[in-house]
Design an enzyme around this catalytic site. Structure first.
Site, PDB file in Angstrom:
ATOM      1  N   GLU A 148      37.861 -21.518  29.650  1.00 45.95           N
ATOM      2  CA  GLU A 148      37.840 -20.679  28.448  1.00 45.95           C
ATOM      3  C   GLU A 148      37.374 -21.462  27.223  1.00 45.95           C
ATOM      4  O   GLU A 148      37.837 -22.569  26.957  1.00 45.95           O
ATOM      5  CB  GLU A 148      39.211 -20.081  28.172  1.00 45.95           C
ATOM      6  CG  GLU A 148      39.205 -19.123  26.990  1.00 45.95           C
ATOM      7  CD  GLU A 148      40.518 -18.382  26.794  1.00 45.95           C
ATOM      8  OE1 GLU A 148      40.572 -17.501  25.919  1.00 45.95           O
ATOM      9  OE2 GLU A 148      41.479 -18.700  27.514  1.00 45.95           O
ATOM     10  N   GLU A 154      42.292 -24.642  18.340  1.00 50.91           N
ATOM     11  CA  GLU A 154      42.996 -24.778  19.619  1.00 50.91           C
ATOM     12  C   GLU A 154      42.410 -25.853  20.526  1.00 50.91           C
ATOM     13  O   GLU A 154      43.024 -26.225  21.523  1.00 50.91           O
ATOM     14  CB  GLU A 154      43.042 -23.420  20.334  1.00 50.91           C
ATOM     15  CG  GLU A 154      43.826 -22.382  19.530  1.00 50.91           C
ATOM     16  CD  GLU A 154      43.964 -21.060  20.248  1.00 50.91           C
ATOM     17  OE1 GLU A 154      43.565 -20.965  21.422  1.00 50.91           O
ATOM     18  OE2 GLU A 154      44.467 -20.105  19.625  1.00 50.91           O
ATOM     19  N   ASP A 181      35.909 -15.336  25.188  1.00 54.81           N
ATOM     20  CA  ASP A 181      36.966 -14.490  24.629  1.00 54.81           C
ATOM     21  C   ASP A 181      36.535 -14.103  23.220  1.00 54.81           C
ATOM     22  O   ASP A 181      36.323 -14.968  22.370  1.00 54.81           O
ATOM     23  CB  ASP A 181      38.272 -15.287  24.615  1.00 54.81           C
ATOM     24  CG  ASP A 181      39.455 -14.502  24.070  1.00 54.81           C
ATOM     25  OD1 ASP A 181      39.248 -13.547  23.301  1.00 54.81           O
ATOM     26  OD2 ASP A 181      40.604 -14.857  24.396  1.00 54.81           O
ATOM     27  N   THR A 182      36.424 -12.802  22.967  1.00 56.41           N
ATOM     28  CA  THR A 182      35.904 -12.348  21.678  1.00 56.41           C
ATOM     29  C   THR A 182      36.817 -12.715  20.511  1.00 56.41           C
ATOM     30  O   THR A 182      36.350 -12.815  19.376  1.00 56.41           O
ATOM     31  CB  THR A 182      35.658 -10.834  21.681  1.00 56.41           C
ATOM     32  OG1 THR A 182      36.879 -10.146  22.000  1.00 56.41           O
ATOM     33  CG2 THR A 182      34.586 -10.459  22.700  1.00 56.41           C
ATOM     34  N   PHE A 183      38.117 -12.924  20.760  1.00 58.79           N
ATOM     35  CA  PHE A 183      39.007 -13.376  19.693  1.00 58.79           C
ATOM     36  C   PHE A 183      38.535 -14.724  19.156  1.00 58.79           C
ATOM     37  O   PHE A 183      38.427 -14.930  17.941  1.00 58.79           O
ATOM     38  CB  PHE A 183      40.446 -13.487  20.204  1.00 58.79           C
ATOM     39  CG  PHE A 183      41.357 -14.231  19.265  1.00 58.79           C
ATOM     40  CD1 PHE A 183      41.840 -13.624  18.126  1.00 58.79           C
ATOM     41  CD2 PHE A 183      41.711 -15.552  19.518  1.00 58.79           C
ATOM     42  CE1 PHE A 183      42.662 -14.321  17.239  1.00 58.79           C
ATOM     43  CE2 PHE A 183      42.533 -16.251  18.656  1.00 58.79           C
ATOM     44  CZ  PHE A 183      43.018 -15.636  17.507  1.00 58.79           C
ATOM     45  N   HIS A 184      38.235 -15.646  20.047  1.00 60.32           N
ATOM     46  CA  HIS A 184      37.768 -16.968  19.635  1.00 60.32           C
ATOM     47  C   HIS A 184      36.330 -16.904  19.125  1.00 60.32           C
ATOM     48  O   HIS A 184      35.966 -17.619  18.176  1.00 60.32           O
ATOM     49  CB  HIS A 184      37.869 -17.942  20.800  1.00 60.32           C
ATOM     50  CG  HIS A 184      39.263 -18.126  21.301  1.00 60.32           C
ATOM     51  ND1 HIS A 184      40.239 -18.762  20.568  1.00 60.32           N
ATOM     52  CD2 HIS A 184      39.863 -17.733  22.457  1.00 60.32           C
ATOM     53  CE1 HIS A 184      41.372 -18.768  21.236  1.00 60.32           C
ATOM     54  NE2 HIS A 184      41.176 -18.153  22.395  1.00 60.32           N
ATOM     55  N   ARG A 213      44.653  -9.792  17.265  1.00 58.69           N
ATOM     56  CA  ARG A 213      45.419  -9.934  18.514  1.00 58.69           C
ATOM     57  C   ARG A 213      46.064  -8.639  18.987  1.00 58.69           C
ATOM     58  O   ARG A 213      46.818  -8.648  19.951  1.00 58.69           O
ATOM     59  CB  ARG A 213      46.508 -11.016  18.382  1.00 58.69           C
ATOM     60  CG  ARG A 213      46.005 -12.442  18.295  1.00 58.69           C
ATOM     61  CD  ARG A 213      45.340 -12.882  19.585  1.00 58.69           C
ATOM     62  NE  ARG A 213      45.432 -14.334  19.790  1.00 58.69           N
ATOM     63  CZ  ARG A 213      44.874 -14.984  20.795  1.00 58.69           C
ATOM     64  NH1 ARG A 213      44.177 -14.316  21.705  1.00 58.69           N
ATOM     65  NH2 ARG A 213      44.999 -16.282  20.917  1.00 58.69           N
ATOM     66  N   GLU A 242      43.058  -8.842  26.448  1.00 62.59           N
ATOM     67  CA  GLU A 242      44.120  -9.747  26.030  1.00 62.59           C
ATOM     68  C   GLU A 242      44.600  -9.320  24.647  1.00 62.59           C
ATOM     69  O   GLU A 242      43.799  -9.121  23.727  1.00 62.59           O
ATOM     70  CB  GLU A 242      43.636 -11.193  25.991  1.00 62.59           C
ATOM     71  CG  GLU A 242      44.737 -12.190  25.646  1.00 62.59           C
ATOM     72  CD  GLU A 242      44.258 -13.618  25.714  1.00 62.59           C
ATOM     73  OE1 GLU A 242      44.520 -14.285  26.741  1.00 62.59           O
ATOM     74  OE2 GLU A 242      43.609 -14.077  24.750  1.00 62.59           O
TER      75      GLU A 242
END
Length: 284
Positions: A148, A154, A181-184, A213, A242
């Site tokens: 990931e 992070e 991951d589209t959040f990151h 989130r 997620e």
């Protein structure tokens, strides 16, 4: 065939305890999910056979998460620590197969958490070589290995899709795949859609996480555009949901992931909305 959609178990429940586990899996299966991402497990103490039967009974494929620990880190300059890290990854590959899974995600290239400095010289290359070998081993066991890409808060090692593509090339493996991951990506990418399209040939998991989130329908990420871009670029792998809320996670997991708020209260409703968004994007 419709694209397979996975959901992180922690969207609905805090851990793998029954009877909540069975109820959560039943909910996901009824909504049309075909896979479930597990929270971190200890492969040496987990009841793998028992859990495998539960996943099988609900028609859901488990996806595991593999990580590294101090003293067991494939990016370390110490060969002994590198080997311990690789051994931990191979053990999780074996556990994944025992659970009836076919995919292992995770931050497998180094330690999770904000580093005080930039990544040490050589860490990228060391981790890539180790993960390439593990990915080849995993392939022989029927398990696809992804890693990931996280934002700068992070990890210091891999933050962008371009870096991830370079990492795959450096690994020397034709089996190692990227987990976006589209959040990151909302933190790091200037062109999220373009990054997904360019990574499609080596993409193994596309995870949909909204900027706050919570529910996918509200935030800065255009979820439908990202899914359509991946499909148009030829991606046919799994798409995953997620989302995290402090009211669902354990206090320890909430603190680790910096989930300070109750971003939602009904995980089942959030999962239902998410899979509808994916199907809408898939339909064009």
């Amino acid at each position: 065939m419709p694209i397979e959609v996975a959901c992180h178990l922690n969207v609905l429940v805090p851990d793998m305890a029954e009877p909540e586990l069975g109820r959560a899996l039943r909910t996901l299966a009824d909504l049309g999910y075909t896979a479930v991402v597990l929270p971190p497990i200890d492969p040496d103490s987990a009841p793998l056979g028992e859990w495998a039967a539960v996943f099988r009974d609900h028609g859901l494929t488990p996806i595991t998460i593999a990580g590294q620990a101090p003293g067991a880190d494939v990016s370390s300059a110490d060969p002994v620590e590198q080997e311990r890290g690789a051994q931990a990854l191979r053990r999780m590959v074996e556990a994944t197969a025992a659970l009836g899974g076919d995919q292992m995600n995770g931050v497998s290239y180094g330690l999770f958490g904000r580093a005080p400095t930039a990544a040490p010289a050589g860490a990228f290359e060391r981790a890539a070589a180790q993960l390439g070998a593990v990915a080849d081993h995993a392939h022989d066991q029927g398990v696809a290995m992804t890693f990931e890409v996280l934002n700068r808060y992070e990890t210091a090692l891999i933050n962008t899709a371009a870096q991830a593509r370079d990492f795959v090339a450096a690994s020397g493996s034709s089996h190692l795949r990227v987990h976006l991951d589209t959040f990151h990506m909302a933190v790091e990418e200037t062109d999220m859609v373009g990054a997904v399209q360019e990574t499609a040939p080596v993409l193994g998991y596309l995870e949909l996480g909204q900027s706050g989130r919570g529910a996918l329908a509200g935030g800065v990420v255009d979820v439908e555009a990202v899914v359509r871009a991946a499909i148009d670029a030829g991606y046919s792998g799994r798409v995953g949901l997620e989302a995290f809320s402090r009211s669902v996670l354990t206090a320890g997991a909430s603190d680790l992931l910096a989930i300070w708020r109750e971003t939602y209260t009904d995980g089942a409703a959030l999962a239902a909305e998410a899979i509808e968004l994916v199907r809408k994007a898939e339909a064009g």
